[in-house]
Scaffold this motif. Sequence first.
Motif, PDB file in Angstrom:
ATOM      1  N   ASN A   1      15.976 -10.088   3.066  1.00  0.00           N
ATOM      2  CA  ASN A   1      14.810 -10.502   3.717  1.00  0.00           C
ATOM      3  C   ASN A   1      14.692 -10.053   5.011  1.00  0.00           C
ATOM      4  O   ASN A   1      15.589 -10.762   6.055  1.00  0.00           O
ATOM      5  CB  ASN A   1      14.726 -12.062   3.716  1.00  0.00           C
ATOM      6  CG  ASN A   1      13.472 -12.752   3.908  1.00  0.00           C
ATOM      7  OD1 ASN A   1      12.692 -13.228   3.208  1.00  0.00           O
ATOM      8  ND2 ASN A   1      13.142 -12.519   5.356  1.00  0.00           N
ATOM      9  N   ASP A   2      13.959  -9.146   5.630  1.00  0.00           N
ATOM     10  CA  ASP A   2      13.937  -8.617   7.104  1.00  0.00           C
ATOM     11  C   ASP A   2      13.065  -9.671   8.004  1.00  0.00           C
ATOM     12  O   ASP A   2      12.026 -10.141   7.669  1.00  0.00           O
ATOM     13  CB  ASP A   2      13.211  -7.423   7.111  1.00  0.00           C
ATOM     14  CG  ASP A   2      13.290  -6.770   8.486  1.00  0.00           C
ATOM     15  OD1 ASP A   2      14.182  -5.957   8.797  1.00  0.00           O
ATOM     16  OD2 ASP A   2      12.473  -7.196   9.363  1.00  0.00           O
TER      17      ASP A   2
ATOM     18  N   ALA B   1       7.491  -3.972  -0.158  1.00  0.00           N
ATOM     19  CA  ALA B   1       8.157  -5.239   0.066  1.00  0.00           C
ATOM     20  C   ALA B   1       7.208  -6.273   0.111  1.00  0.00           C
ATOM     21  O   ALA B   1       5.948  -6.272   0.122  1.00  0.00           O
ATOM     22  CB  ALA B   1       8.832  -4.940   1.265  1.00  0.00           C
ATOM     23  N   LYS B   2       7.426  -7.499  -0.302  1.00  0.00           N
ATOM     24  CA  LYS B   2       6.526  -8.698  -0.306  1.00  0.00           C
ATOM     25  C   LYS B   2       6.483  -9.100   1.096  1.00  0.00           C
ATOM     26  O   LYS B   2       7.362  -8.835   1.842  1.00  0.00           O
ATOM     27  CB  LYS B   2       7.230  -9.859  -1.136  1.00  0.00           C
ATOM     28  CG  LYS B   2       7.178  -9.353  -2.880  1.00  0.00           C
ATOM     29  CD  LYS B   2       7.883 -10.794  -3.317  1.00  0.00           C
ATOM     30  CE  LYS B   2       7.824 -10.848  -4.845  1.00  0.00           C
ATOM     31  NZ  LYS B   2       8.442 -11.929  -5.587  1.00  0.00           N
TER      32      LYS B   2
ATOM     33  N   THR C   1      -1.801  -7.592   8.902  1.00  0.00           N
ATOM     34  CA  THR C   1      -1.270  -6.249   9.322  1.00  0.00           C
ATOM     35  C   THR C   1       0.152  -5.736   8.472  1.00  0.00           C
ATOM     36  O   THR C   1       0.090  -4.730   8.013  1.00  0.00           O
ATOM     37  CB  THR C   1      -1.146  -6.174  10.654  1.00  0.00           C
ATOM     38  OG1 THR C   1      -2.133  -6.352  11.365  1.00  0.00           O
ATOM     39  CG2 THR C   1      -0.337  -4.785  11.019  1.00  0.00           C
ATOM     40  N   ALA C   2       0.886  -6.958   8.174  1.00  0.00           N
ATOM     41  CA  ALA C   2       2.082  -6.732   7.533  1.00  0.00           C
ATOM     42  C   ALA C   2       1.782  -6.448   5.942  1.00  0.00           C
ATOM     43  O   ALA C   2       2.282  -5.454   5.561  1.00  0.00           O
ATOM     44  CB  ALA C   2       3.008  -7.917   7.769  1.00  0.00           C
ATOM     45  N   VAL C   3       0.797  -7.115   5.496  1.00  0.00           N
ATOM     46  CA  VAL C   3       0.540  -7.018   4.157  1.00  0.00           C
ATOM     47  C   VAL C   3      -0.115  -5.699   3.782  1.00  0.00           C
ATOM     48  O   VAL C   3       0.307  -5.093   2.955  1.00  0.00           O
ATOM     49  CB  VAL C   3      -0.388  -8.249   3.764  1.00  0.00           C
ATOM     50  CG1 VAL C   3      -1.287  -7.657   2.279  1.00  0.00           C
ATOM     51  CG2 VAL C   3       0.368  -9.458   3.595  1.00  0.00           C
ATOM     52  N   LYS C   4      -0.933  -5.137   4.755  1.00  0.00           N
ATOM     53  CA  LYS C   4      -1.557  -4.014   4.679  1.00  0.00           C
ATOM     54  C   LYS C   4      -0.483  -2.957   4.733  1.00  0.00           C
ATOM     55  O   LYS C   4      -0.631  -1.826   4.116  1.00  0.00           O
ATOM     56  CB  LYS C   4      -2.603  -3.720   5.813  1.00  0.00           C
ATOM     57  CG  LYS C   4      -3.385  -2.414   5.733  1.00  0.00           C
ATOM     58  CD  LYS C   4      -4.441  -2.432   6.957  1.00  0.00           C
ATOM     59  CE  LYS C   4      -5.108  -0.959   7.008  1.00  0.00           C
ATOM     60  NZ  LYS C   4      -5.775  -1.078   8.170  1.00  0.00           N
TER      61      LYS C   4
ATOM     62  N   ASP D   1       9.682  -1.182   5.307  1.00  0.00           N
ATOM     63  CA  ASP D   1       9.209  -1.236   4.107  1.00  0.00           C
ATOM     64  C   ASP D   1       9.722   0.076   3.476  1.00  0.00           C
ATOM     65  O   ASP D   1      10.325   0.142   2.268  1.00  0.00           O
ATOM     66  CB  ASP D   1       7.698  -1.233   3.808  1.00  0.00           C
ATOM     67  CG  ASP D   1       6.994  -0.750   2.341  1.00  0.00           C
ATOM     68  OD1 ASP D   1       7.421  -1.991   1.713  1.00  0.00           O
ATOM     69  OD2 ASP D   1       6.459  -0.080   2.142  1.00  0.00           O
ATOM     70  N   ASP D   2       9.395   1.014   4.310  1.00  0.00           N
ATOM     71  CA  ASP D   2      10.037   2.397   3.756  1.00  0.00           C
ATOM     72  C   ASP D   2      11.471   2.488   3.478  1.00  0.00           C
ATOM     73  O   ASP D   2      12.170   3.319   2.727  1.00  0.00           O
ATOM     74  CB  ASP D   2       9.469   3.676   4.452  1.00  0.00           C
ATOM     75  CG  ASP D   2       9.962   4.983   4.175  1.00  0.00           C
ATOM     76  OD1 ASP D   2       9.760   5.118   2.984  1.00  0.00           O
ATOM     77  OD2 ASP D   2      10.506   5.889   4.685  1.00  0.00           O
ATOM     78  N   SER D   3      12.184   1.667   4.240  1.00  0.00           N
ATOM     79  CA  SER D   3      13.739   1.703   4.222  1.00  0.00           C
ATOM     80  C   SER D   3      14.034   0.892   2.957  1.00  0.00           C
ATOM     81  O   SER D   3      15.299   1.303   2.549  1.00  0.00           O
ATOM     82  CB  SER D   3      14.490   0.941   5.459  1.00  0.00           C
ATOM     83  OG  SER D   3      14.264  -0.583   5.361  1.00  0.00           O
ATOM     84  N   GLY D   4      13.138   0.162   2.175  1.00  0.00           N
ATOM     85  CA  GLY D   4      13.573  -0.534   0.786  1.00  0.00           C
ATOM     86  C   GLY D   4      13.965  -1.982   1.040  1.00  0.00           C
ATOM     87  O   GLY D   4      14.168  -2.312   0.050  1.00  0.00           O
ATOM     88  N   VAL D   5      13.596  -2.427   2.039  1.00  0.00           N
ATOM     89  CA  VAL D   5      13.873  -3.850   2.178  1.00  0.00           C
ATOM     90  C   VAL D   5      13.020  -4.650   1.152  1.00  0.00           C
ATOM     91  O   VAL D   5      11.914  -4.091   0.929  1.00  0.00           O
ATOM     92  CB  VAL D   5      13.666  -4.499   3.745  1.00  0.00           C
ATOM     93  CG1 VAL D   5      13.087  -5.984   3.879  1.00  0.00           C
ATOM     94  CG2 VAL D   5      14.658  -4.143   4.562  1.00  0.00           C
ATOM     95  N   ASP D   6      13.270  -5.911   0.626  1.00  0.00           N
ATOM     96  CA  ASP D   6      12.583  -6.545  -0.327  1.00  0.00           C
ATOM     97  C   ASP D   6      11.558  -7.336  -0.004  1.00  0.00           C
ATOM     98  O   ASP D   6      10.492  -7.370  -0.560  1.00  0.00           O
ATOM     99  CB  ASP D   6      13.800  -7.375  -1.269  1.00  0.00           C
ATOM    100  CG  ASP D   6      14.807  -6.551  -1.918  1.00  0.00           C
ATOM    101  OD1 ASP D   6      14.467  -5.744  -2.687  1.00  0.00           O
ATOM    102  OD2 ASP D   6      15.799  -6.363  -1.180  1.00  0.00           O
TER     103      ASP D   6
END
Lengths: 336, 336
Positions: free
Chosen positions: B10-11, B81-82, B73-76, B38-43
């Motif tokens: 969880n970032d 990642a959720k 913005t984060a969702v977009k 997101d691209d790094s793979g965080v969930d």
Amino acid sequence: MMGKKKILFNDVTLRDGMHAISHQYSVEQIAELTELIDDSGVDIIEATHGDGLGGSSIQYGFSKETEKDIITTAVKHAKNAKVGVLLIPGIGTIEHLKRASEWGASVVRVATHCTEADVSEQHIKAGIDLGMDTVGFLMMSHRAAPELLLEEAKKMESYGASTVYVVDSAGALTMDDTRRRVALFKENLSTQVGFHAHNNLSLGVANSIVAIEEGADRIDASLAGMGAGAGNASLEQLVAVMNKLDIPHHVDLYKAMDAAENVMKPMMKRPVQIDRLSLTLGYTGVYSSFLLFAERAGKEYGVDARDILTKLAEMEAVGGQEDWIIGVAQELAKAK
Amino acid sequence: MMGKKKILFNDVTLRDGMHAISHQYSVEQIAELTELIDDSGVDIIEATHGDGLGGSSIQYGFSKETEKDIITTAVKHAKNAKVGVLLIPGIGTIEHLKRASEWGASVVRVATHCTEADVSEQHIKAGIDLGMDTVGFLMMSHRAAPELLLEEAKKMESYGASTVYVVDSAGALTMDDTRRRVALFKENLSTQVGFHAHNNLSLGVANSIVAIEEGADRIDASLAGMGAGAGNASLEQLVAVMNKLDIPHHVDLYKAMDAAENVMKPMMKRPVQIDRLSLTLGYTGVYSSFLLFAERAGKEYGVDARDILTKLAEMEAVGGQEDWIIGVAQELAKAK
């Protein structure tokens, strides 16, 4: 915790910390830092070129002050702490050590690569002959499996070392790695056991606590973590945790905090911190001298320098084998 | 290590990290960081004012962007990642949560002081009703003995939380403190267990590893440790250690390292590091969001911020009682 032994602190602000300031401490700075570190209650203050006695050279970088001025200044300003020196056989000699002893140094740490303890024999014996507290210092300890490291430590014990150190030069040991090595030393050596951390994986303080839990007698630290790469275990941070855990020692936390914040940090030429480079070193556990070459080769062959370093670590490359880098880069490029 | 569960990351770069930038991330920065994380793979990527939904206020500091802009913005920009939000009952409301859900947030962490889990009941139930992954977040967990903390966690479990976190808000837990709390949770809860570190005692990464050793399912981290006070566990440092220990997860180490070094660090207004003040926070165990306020009050009233924090710790001040700081500063100034 009454009756529990007090952990001895060996401060390396004025030795490993030399690396972080390109060996450019002035005698005034050495005097001020020695007074503050001494007043904080540290037991041993190591003051030498970052690469030890004889280190001031074109190869390792010239220090601002002479070896004599560094040592005699520390000796003059340390009221309670002993002053120590580092000696890497091949860089420093027994002649250097004799002079350091005459100048008032009373502790010497004889440092070798973790699998080359036998080159320390004459130097350890010389330190003992000079009446010094003589310590063996096994650098890059992550490169030797615990049992092999113990064999090397036993050599240093046999030469008469009072203490043998697990030295995490690359900051590459995990907590379990640290635990196994220190525990094995404590079970099998009659000497004191020491631990020297680097913070590349952000485990400098944690590993020092683990070492203490396993019975380590001496711990290295420095103001604000001042030291090569990502720095050492920070004295003030480590003492804060030790206080919380009721681990006895001689250091005054607030004096260490103030010395770090008011005096050490303003002297720093660059912040001692974990950056991508130092994290990569801790992660791969290779010599810092490989970094620049790996970056160049990575660019030339279109592969990530970190993959080159990881591969070199798997091949157990040691200092002097920089010529392997191109081959590894070519191999990785082919495999892509 | 085949078959071993993967640790969920969880970032908190865009939530706890808000504190370190005084909540002033722009939408452009949020977009760029979200893409990289997101691209790094965080969930899960948590994106909210540092003090959670409804936090943008004169009391907690206004964020540069609206709550809607931060979350949307984060969702977009999160492809895999959720996106999560933090909700501190009393600061944020169920109405805030409904809107966050409509904007696309699908995880909510309902945060209370470690001894006040009962105020989370309605909010946890509301999160579940909204179909969100709903997590209990026990702040300042060092302030409750492990058994008491478990009682509070069991309340959150009974309300339906999918996960309950041990939250080391002040970076005040030692490794043994962490071990005992996480182990007790794992033994006695049917939920997932999470751990949220701060680095005040330089134990952020080490404590996270200890939590994983004891079975934690979710771990918080942020790029370059971006977070309140001394920061959180650094994602790239923690992943490096996890890789060395063969602990499975979804994060690409190099991508995390590059995002931290190339993008996060240049955005920082001040370095996230352990200094005298943040070390004092961890040592005394006061709430980390007090740091900037104590510094300001210290300057304004001519007293040492350490003394303010020490006094607040004695008074057992908790999050939300930032208004005590001025009073304490005035009192100390008078006493001088």
